[in-house]
Design a protein around this motif. Structure first.
Motif, PDB file in Angstrom:
ATOM      1  N   ARG A 109       0.837  -1.203   0.000  1.00  0.00           N
ATOM      2  CA  ARG A 109       0.000   0.000   0.000  1.00  0.00           C
ATOM      3  C   ARG A 109       0.871   1.252   0.000  1.00  0.00           C
ATOM      4  O   ARG A 109       1.912   1.286   0.655  1.00  0.00           O
ATOM      5  CB  ARG A 109      -0.891   0.034   1.253  1.00  0.00           C
ATOM      6  N   SER A 110       0.426   2.283  -0.691  1.00  0.00           N
ATOM      7  CA  SER A 110       1.054   3.591  -0.595  1.00  0.00           C
ATOM      8  C   SER A 110       0.299   4.588  -1.470  1.00  0.00           C
ATOM      9  O   SER A 110      -0.652   4.223  -2.181  1.00  0.00           O
ATOM     10  CB  SER A 110       2.529   3.531  -1.024  1.00  0.00           C
ATOM     11  N   ALA A 118       7.451   4.004  10.401  1.00  0.00           N
ATOM     12  CA  ALA A 118       7.573   2.673  10.999  1.00  0.00           C
ATOM     13  C   ALA A 118       7.498   2.757  12.520  1.00  0.00           C
ATOM     14  O   ALA A 118       6.722   2.025  13.162  1.00  0.00           O
ATOM     15  CB  ALA A 118       8.883   2.022  10.563  1.00  0.00           C
ATOM     16  N   GLU A 119       8.283   3.622  13.114  1.00  0.00           N
ATOM     17  CA  GLU A 119       8.271   3.765  14.579  1.00  0.00           C
ATOM     18  C   GLU A 119       6.948   4.340  15.057  1.00  0.00           C
ATOM     19  O   GLU A 119       6.405   3.917  16.088  1.00  0.00           O
ATOM     20  CB  GLU A 119       9.419   4.672  15.016  1.00  0.00           C
ATOM     21  N   LEU A 120       6.394   5.284  14.280  1.00  0.00           N
ATOM     22  CA  LEU A 120       5.155   5.937  14.681  1.00  0.00           C
ATOM     23  C   LEU A 120       4.005   4.946  14.793  1.00  0.00           C
ATOM     24  O   LEU A 120       3.173   5.035  15.709  1.00  0.00           O
ATOM     25  CB  LEU A 120       4.812   7.040  13.670  1.00  0.00           C
ATOM     26  N   PHE A 121       3.959   3.964  13.880  1.00  0.00           N
ATOM     27  CA  PHE A 121       2.835   3.024  13.857  1.00  0.00           C
ATOM     28  C   PHE A 121       3.225   1.609  14.312  1.00  0.00           C
ATOM     29  O   PHE A 121       2.457   0.674  14.140  1.00  0.00           O
ATOM     30  CB  PHE A 121       2.234   2.974  12.449  1.00  0.00           C
ATOM     31  N   ALA A 167       1.946  -4.804   3.373  1.00  0.00           N
ATOM     32  CA  ALA A 167       3.064  -3.929   3.736  1.00  0.00           C
ATOM     33  C   ALA A 167       2.802  -2.550   3.159  1.00  0.00           C
ATOM     34  O   ALA A 167       1.878  -2.360   2.356  1.00  0.00           O
ATOM     35  CB  ALA A 167       4.381  -4.498   3.208  1.00  0.00           C
ATOM     36  N   ALA A 168       3.613  -1.589   3.568  1.00  0.00           N
ATOM     37  CA  ALA A 168       3.443  -0.210   3.101  1.00  0.00           C
ATOM     38  C   ALA A 168       4.775   0.365   2.652  1.00  0.00           C
ATOM     39  O   ALA A 168       5.830   0.021   3.200  1.00  0.00           O
ATOM     40  CB  ALA A 168       2.848   0.660   4.207  1.00  0.00           C
ATOM     41  N   LEU A 169       4.711   1.229   1.659  1.00  0.00           N
ATOM     42  CA  LEU A 169       5.850   2.060   1.266  1.00  0.00           C
ATOM     43  C   LEU A 169       5.628   3.415   1.917  1.00  0.00           C
ATOM     44  O   LEU A 169       4.664   4.117   1.588  1.00  0.00           O
ATOM     45  CB  LEU A 169       5.918   2.206  -0.251  1.00  0.00           C
ATOM     46  N   ALA A 170       6.500   3.778   2.842  1.00  0.00           N
ATOM     47  CA  ALA A 170       6.293   5.009   3.602  1.00  0.00           C
ATOM     48  C   ALA A 170       7.633   5.574   4.049  1.00  0.00           C
ATOM     49  O   ALA A 170       8.652   4.872   4.039  1.00  0.00           O
ATOM     50  CB  ALA A 170       5.406   4.732   4.820  1.00  0.00           C
ATOM     51  N   PRO A 171       7.660   6.861   4.443  1.00  0.00           N
ATOM     52  CA  PRO A 171       8.893   7.448   4.963  1.00  0.00           C
ATOM     53  C   PRO A 171       9.366   6.699   6.208  1.00  0.00           C
ATOM     54  O   PRO A 171       8.548   6.143   6.956  1.00  0.00           O
ATOM     55  CB  PRO A 171       8.479   8.887   5.307  1.00  0.00           C
ATOM     56  N   ALA A 224      -0.846   4.860   4.606  1.00  0.00           N
ATOM     57  CA  ALA A 224      -0.691   3.461   4.212  1.00  0.00           C
ATOM     58  C   ALA A 224      -0.069   2.651   5.347  1.00  0.00           C
ATOM     59  O   ALA A 224      -0.479   1.512   5.613  1.00  0.00           O
ATOM     60  CB  ALA A 224       0.175   3.371   2.959  1.00  0.00           C
ATOM     61  N   ALA A 225       0.913   3.240   6.028  1.00  0.00           N
ATOM     62  CA  ALA A 225       1.530   2.560   7.173  1.00  0.00           C
ATOM     63  C   ALA A 225       0.516   2.365   8.288  1.00  0.00           C
ATOM     64  O   ALA A 225       0.468   1.298   8.923  1.00  0.00           O
ATOM     65  CB  ALA A 225       2.728   3.374   7.667  1.00  0.00           C
ATOM     66  N   ARG A 226      -0.298   3.363   8.535  1.00  0.00           N
ATOM     67  CA  ARG A 226      -1.340   3.230   9.570  1.00  0.00           C
ATOM     68  C   ARG A 226      -2.324   2.111   9.199  1.00  0.00           C
ATOM     69  O   ARG A 226      -2.736   1.320  10.069  1.00  0.00           O
ATOM     70  CB  ARG A 226      -2.084   4.552   9.735  1.00  0.00           C
ATOM     71  N   GLU A 227      -2.694   2.046   7.926  1.00  0.00           N
ATOM     72  CA  GLU A 227      -3.633   1.011   7.490  1.00  0.00           C
ATOM     73  C   GLU A 227      -3.056  -0.386   7.716  1.00  0.00           C
ATOM     74  O   GLU A 227      -3.769  -1.304   8.136  1.00  0.00           O
ATOM     75  CB  GLU A 227      -3.966   1.217   6.005  1.00  0.00           C
ATOM     76  N   VAL A 228      -1.774  -0.559   7.419  1.00  0.00           N
ATOM     77  CA  VAL A 228      -1.128  -1.857   7.628  1.00  0.00           C
ATOM     78  C   VAL A 228      -1.134  -2.218   9.113  1.00  0.00           C
ATOM     79  O   VAL A 228      -1.409  -3.358   9.494  1.00  0.00           O
ATOM     80  CB  VAL A 228       0.308  -1.839   7.065  1.00  0.00           C
TER      81      VAL A 228
END
Length: 281
Positions: free
Chosen positions: A101-102, A151-154, A143-147, A130-134
């Motif tokens: 996701r992204s 990763a740490e935030l979610f 998985a997500a493509l994100a800054p 996208a990271a939050r959704e994962v």
């Protein structure tokens, strides 16, 4: 305390730029560019931080269509190196991933890794979203493509880092405000952004732009937009190096106005240091 609006969620690239420019500000994330711009127009936010161009994906089309009628002014620019990590649920083996996701632009900037693993893609409104959704799904197949900060935030695990196609991938952001904050005319590099509409006569665009060439003014960008349903009038967005108070720029703008039905200065602001490093490179 200053309030900064942006499109996206905490952990996004826009959030990173907002913190870099205004570290003590309160952040106001929105789901669309239009909402972020409206927040500034209506006084709910002091400024908006908006991406306008990416070195790999090109212009952010929605933004360029919104800017002419927003009534806001560009007061600064910022170039952000773009990094994307592939992140998923903690403990997930890479070969268990089936869906990535992204945001559509991020997916387009990471085509190589997506093609390599033949993952199916799902478009999200935002990279951090996208990271939050994962994280909310809790499904190791997603998985997500994100800054990296997302990763740490979610609470996700980086499965593979720096998966962007181009290591020099860069996005240019602008800062928009209700009031113009024109940079003073000094020796420091300055950018001027403007909109104009040429008269509907033969060779009008050629003649309107001729003043920039004859006055040795560097035109760094020009883009056209159709106005309304008709095909007779076009609006142009342009960026030039220089300050309107410089004699050579003043001459070029004078000629532009002669062949245009409308010329509007959108912003006069300091050139970001990234431009200088690009010239040296």
């Amino acid at each position: 305390m200053i309030a900064v609006a942006y499109q996206g969620e905490p952990g996004s690239n826009s959030s990173a730029v907002a913190r870099a420019l205004y570290p003590a500000a309160s952040e106001l994330p929105f789901t669309s560019f239009e909402q972020a711009l409206d927040a500034v127009s209506l006084g709910a936010a002091d400024v908006a931080v908006i991406p306008v161009d990416n070195s790999a994906a090109g212009r952010v089309a929605d933004v360029h269509h919104l800017l002419p009628d927003s009534g806001l002014f560009i007061i600064a620019e910022y170039f952000l190196p773009i990094r994307f990590d592939l992140m998923g649920m903690p403990g997930t083996p890479l070969d268990h991933v089936e869906f990535v996701r992204s945001h559509v632009h991020a997916l387009g900037q990471c085509r190589k890794v997506l093609h390599e693993h033949a993952w199916r893609t799902i478009v999200s409104d935002d990279t951090a979203g996208a990271a939050r959704e994962v994280a909310e799904l809790g499904d190791p197949r997603h998985a997500a493509l994100a800054p990296p900060a997302a990763a740490e935030l979610f609470g996700l695990q980086v499965l593979r880092s720096a998966v962007e196609d181009d290591p020099d991938n860069t996005t240019r952001f602008v800062v928009l405000s209700r009031q113009a904050a024109e940079a003073p005319a000094r020796d420091e590099p300055t950018m001027t952004s403007l909109f104009f509409c040429v008269r509907n006569i033969p060779s009008a665009l050629y003649k309107a732009l001729g003043g920039f060439a004859s006055s040795a003014v560097n035109l760094t960008k020009i883009e056209s937009y159709q106005m309304g349903a008709g095909l007779s009038a076009s609006r142009f967005y342009a960026e030039i190096e220089g300050h309107p108070d410089e004699p050579r720029v003043e001459l070029a703008l004078h000629e532009l106005r002669f062949f245009s039905s409308e010329v509007r200065i959108l912003g006069v602001y300091r050139a970001h240091t990234y431009r200088l490093s690009e010239r040296r490179g």
